[in-house]
Design a protein around this motif. Structure first.
Motif, PDB file in Angstrom:
ATOM      1  N   THR A 141       0.802  -1.225   0.000  1.00 31.35           N
ATOM      2  CA  THR A 141       0.000   0.000   0.000  1.00 31.35           C
ATOM      3  C   THR A 141       0.830   1.269   0.000  1.00 31.35           C
ATOM      4  O   THR A 141       0.301   2.349  -0.254  1.00 31.35           O
ATOM      5  CB  THR A 141      -0.932   0.034   1.226  1.00 31.35           C
ATOM      6  OG1 THR A 141      -0.123  -0.019   2.408  1.00 31.35           O
ATOM      7  CG2 THR A 141      -1.888  -1.139   1.208  1.00 31.35           C
ATOM      8  N   LEU A 182      -2.397   7.047   1.849  1.00 33.68           N
ATOM      9  CA  LEU A 182      -3.455   6.278   1.175  1.00 33.68           C
ATOM     10  C   LEU A 182      -4.798   6.489   1.867  1.00 33.68           C
ATOM     11  O   LEU A 182      -5.836   6.615   1.211  1.00 33.68           O
ATOM     12  CB  LEU A 182      -3.086   4.795   1.166  1.00 33.68           C
ATOM     13  CG  LEU A 182      -4.033   3.881   0.385  1.00 33.68           C
ATOM     14  CD1 LEU A 182      -4.043   4.238  -1.089  1.00 33.68           C
ATOM     15  CD2 LEU A 182      -3.650   2.423   0.580  1.00 33.68           C
ATOM     16  N   ARG A 216       2.277  -1.805  -5.624  1.00 34.45           N
ATOM     17  CA  ARG A 216       1.502  -0.750  -4.939  1.00 34.45           C
ATOM     18  C   ARG A 216       0.178  -0.523  -5.657  1.00 34.45           C
ATOM     19  O   ARG A 216      -0.847  -0.274  -5.010  1.00 34.45           O
ATOM     20  CB  ARG A 216       2.289   0.553  -4.891  1.00 34.45           C
ATOM     21  CG  ARG A 216       1.524   1.629  -4.115  1.00 34.45           C
ATOM     22  CD  ARG A 216       2.415   2.756  -3.630  1.00 34.45           C
ATOM     23  NE  ARG A 216       1.675   3.598  -2.703  1.00 34.45           N
ATOM     24  CZ  ARG A 216       1.212   4.814  -3.007  1.00 34.45           C
ATOM     25  NH1 ARG A 216       1.402   5.325  -4.209  1.00 34.45           N
ATOM     26  NH2 ARG A 216       0.554   5.531  -2.101  1.00 34.45           N
ATOM     27  N   GLY A 253      -2.173  -3.031  -4.352  1.00 37.45           N
ATOM     28  CA  GLY A 253      -2.635  -2.681  -3.019  1.00 37.45           C
ATOM     29  C   GLY A 253      -3.699  -1.597  -3.041  1.00 37.45           C
ATOM     30  O   GLY A 253      -4.677  -1.650  -2.284  1.00 37.45           O
ATOM     31  N   ALA A 290      -7.594  -1.774  -1.882  1.00 40.15           N
ATOM     32  CA  ALA A 290      -8.176  -0.782  -0.969  1.00 40.15           C
ATOM     33  C   ALA A 290      -9.481  -0.233  -1.531  1.00 40.15           C
ATOM     34  O   ALA A 290     -10.463  -0.040  -0.794  1.00 40.15           O
ATOM     35  CB  ALA A 290      -7.174   0.350  -0.718  1.00 40.15           C
TER      36      ALA A 290
END
Length: 562
Positions: A88, A94, A262, A265, A269
């Motif tokens: 993440t 984030l 990333r 991730g 999310a």
């Protein structure tokens, strides 16, 4: 339309119950012709044949070959390997972008809901004011529904600059089309007796509307707005791709820098956020909506001690609390949009220059070719998506397959796949396969499959069980039961939901080009970036014409089939 939330589906309008799906029929059975078998309408045969013809052409146009698909799957597999394990990056950053995505969706949905009340009232056929006002309201609803939110985001970024304000306004403008249309339908379908009674005692037009039309429409309107919020969270998650704020900014940065772990991730999310909000929306819908049955009506207040005094009960307390919480969240979300006087001062000049540059609109061969490619991508993806979605829906219901673990697994997979926005799929496929309509076709096919399977599963679950039980009593097998007892009832929903899937696919295909996945989106983004607003106007007009034409065909088909 009933006040029940069950009447609100992802099609953005009421999905007819089985008992209404054929003219003159009962329980979904076609009205038989005198002395002969049930009559099959031209739309029932013509629409699938038209899809097949366009798909055959689309296979050639997009260059869909088994070898290319196999090679593409290999490239996608290698890209997915590079995305494992997901990371993440900085969690606080984030989380900030995720919350910004949520505020954009809340603010945009709230603004759209407020504006839609006035537009829907003016667009309703019961509106007694000037006819020009009604036409203007209907025109605004049609145009805002036809232009995707990502396209609005491109325009508002040019007017207000980068940031969440442009994203919230983009969400608001596009949502007005759907919410306004649905609210107008709700207003029109109310019985006129209360309206006439209030008018008879001398109430003015505003008093009459608030005390009869609006109050009776609140349960259905609340369900509609909550559902639209779910859609808008999905849309706002990718607005950052064009600089309109939210978590899409981080996703674009990760993919642009080839940091695929990333990117994975961030995608996870987004999916988790959407699934949580979908669950919350479902629970809130059950709490705030009144479900009318054949003996009672949905009503806003419980009876009080006196006939003229509304009372309080648990349902009213919950609705009031939910309304107050929603209002507070909406006001707070407006405060998170980075609105400042300097931006607002520049916005008028930017908007004036943008609109002045639209005249006269320019239609070039490249624009027509881009719109044509978007249409071909959308219809070809719909054809494959509907076929795969039908298989998933059949395997997810008890009418043909009775293996519960399989049904549960397929439904969970569909929910997960729907949680990823179309343009995210397009980003992945472009990164794996390169630029072009093939990447856009694959992205749209996945989206159409998930959407169609959800529609079809819901429809199959609601078919009349009487013919099924009768066939079971005669010893028919599962295939015979489905073909003779389920499919005849399911045809109207199959046609109507397939058309709506095409409608959504067409809107999405118009923006996938922004990330290089074919269609007219690349030209649109380029025309705004290079200040060629006349070309922008030509693209928007072309998209509106195509979307309105498809909606007209869908209305004709529903009259013939449903």
């Amino acid at each position: 339309m009933s006040a029940s939330t069950d009447s609100i589906d992802e099609a953005g309008r009421a999905v007819p119950g089985v008992e209404r799906q054929f003219d003159g029929g009962r329980n979904g059975e076609p009205k038989p012709a005198a002395g002969g078998p049930p009559r099959v309408s031209a739309a029932t045969l013509g629409i699938p044949l038209a899809y097949l013809a366009v798909t055959v052409f689309g296979i050639w146009w997009i260059d869909i070959r088994p070898a290319a698909v196999a090679a593409g799957l290999g490239d996608i597999g290698r890209l997915l390997q590079r995305m494992v394990p997901p990371t993440t990056g900085p969690v606080p950053a984030l989380l900030t972008l995720t919350l910004e995505t949520l505020w954009i969706a809340l603010a945009g949905t709230g603004l759209a809901a407020i504006a839609s009340v006035f537009l829907a009232a003016a667009a309703s056929r019961h509106f007694t004011g000037p006819r020009a006002v009604r036409w203007l309201a209907q025109g605004i609803i049609i145009v805002t529904r036809a232009v995707p939110s990502l396209i609005f985001a491109i325009l508002f970024v040019r007017i207000f600059g980068l940031g969440p304000l442009a994203g919230a306004l983009a969400i608001a403008f596009h949502s007005v089309g759907m919410i306004g249309k649905m609210m107008s339908d709700v207003f029109e379908e109310q019985v006129p007796a209360p309206h006439e009674a209030i008018a008879a005692v001398g109430a003015n037009r505003m008093q009459n509307f608030v005390s009869t039309t609006l109050t009776r429409a609140l349960p259905a309107a609340a369900s509609l707005v909550i559902y639209r919020l779910d859609i808008n969270v999905r849309a706002s998650a990718v607005l950052g791709l064009v600089g309109a704020g939210g978590i899409g900014v981080a996703l674009q940065t990760a993919i642009g820098s080839l940091n695929y772990r990333r990117a994975a991730g961030i995608i996870l999310a987004i999916v988790v956020l959407l699934l949580i909000l979908e669950l919350i929306a479902y629970l809130v819908q059950r709490a705030v909506a009144e479900h009318a049955d054949e003996h009672t009506e949905s009503r806003l207040f419980a009876p009080g001690k006196e006939a003229s005094t509304p009372g309080w009960n648990r349902s009213r307390l919950m609705r009031t609390g939910a309304g107050a919480a929603a209002a507070c969240l909406f006001l707070f979300s407006l405060g998170q949009l980075s609105v400042n006087s300097a931006r607002l001062g520049q916005a008028w000049g930017n908007a004036t220059a943008l609109l002045a540059g639209f005249v006269p609109p320019v239609f070039t061969q490249d624009i027509l070719l881009g719109i044509f490619e978007s249409v071909i991508m959308a219809f070809t993806a719909t054809f494959f998506g509907v076929l795969i979605g039908l298989v998933i829906a059949v395997l997810s219901t008890r009418h043909l397959v009775t293996f519960a673990p399989l049904a549960f697994t397929l439904r969970g997979l569909v929910v997960f796949v729907r949680g990823i926005p179309d343009i995210v799929y397009a980003l992945i496929f472009v990164a794996a396969l390169g630029l072009g309509p093939f990447a856009g076709f694959l992205a749209l096919t996945i989206s159409c499959t998930a959407l169609a399977s959800k529609f079809f599963t819901d429809s199959l679950q609601n078919v009349d069980p009487a013919p099924i039980r009768a066939l079971e009593a005669t010893g028919a097998n599962r295939v015979q039961i489905f073909v003779s007892g389920v499919w005849p009832q399911f045809v109207p929903s199959f046609i109507g939901n397939s058309l709506f899937t095409s409608d959504l696919a067409l809107r999405e295909s118009a923006v996938l080009g922004i990330v290089g996945a074919g269609g007219v989106g690349f030209l649109l983004d380029e025309s705004v970036a290079t200040l060629h607003y006349q070309q922008t106007a030509g693209i928007l007009i072309g998209l509106i014409v195509v979307v309105v034409a498809l909606e007209s065909v869908a209305r004709w088909a529903r009259r013939k089939v449903i």
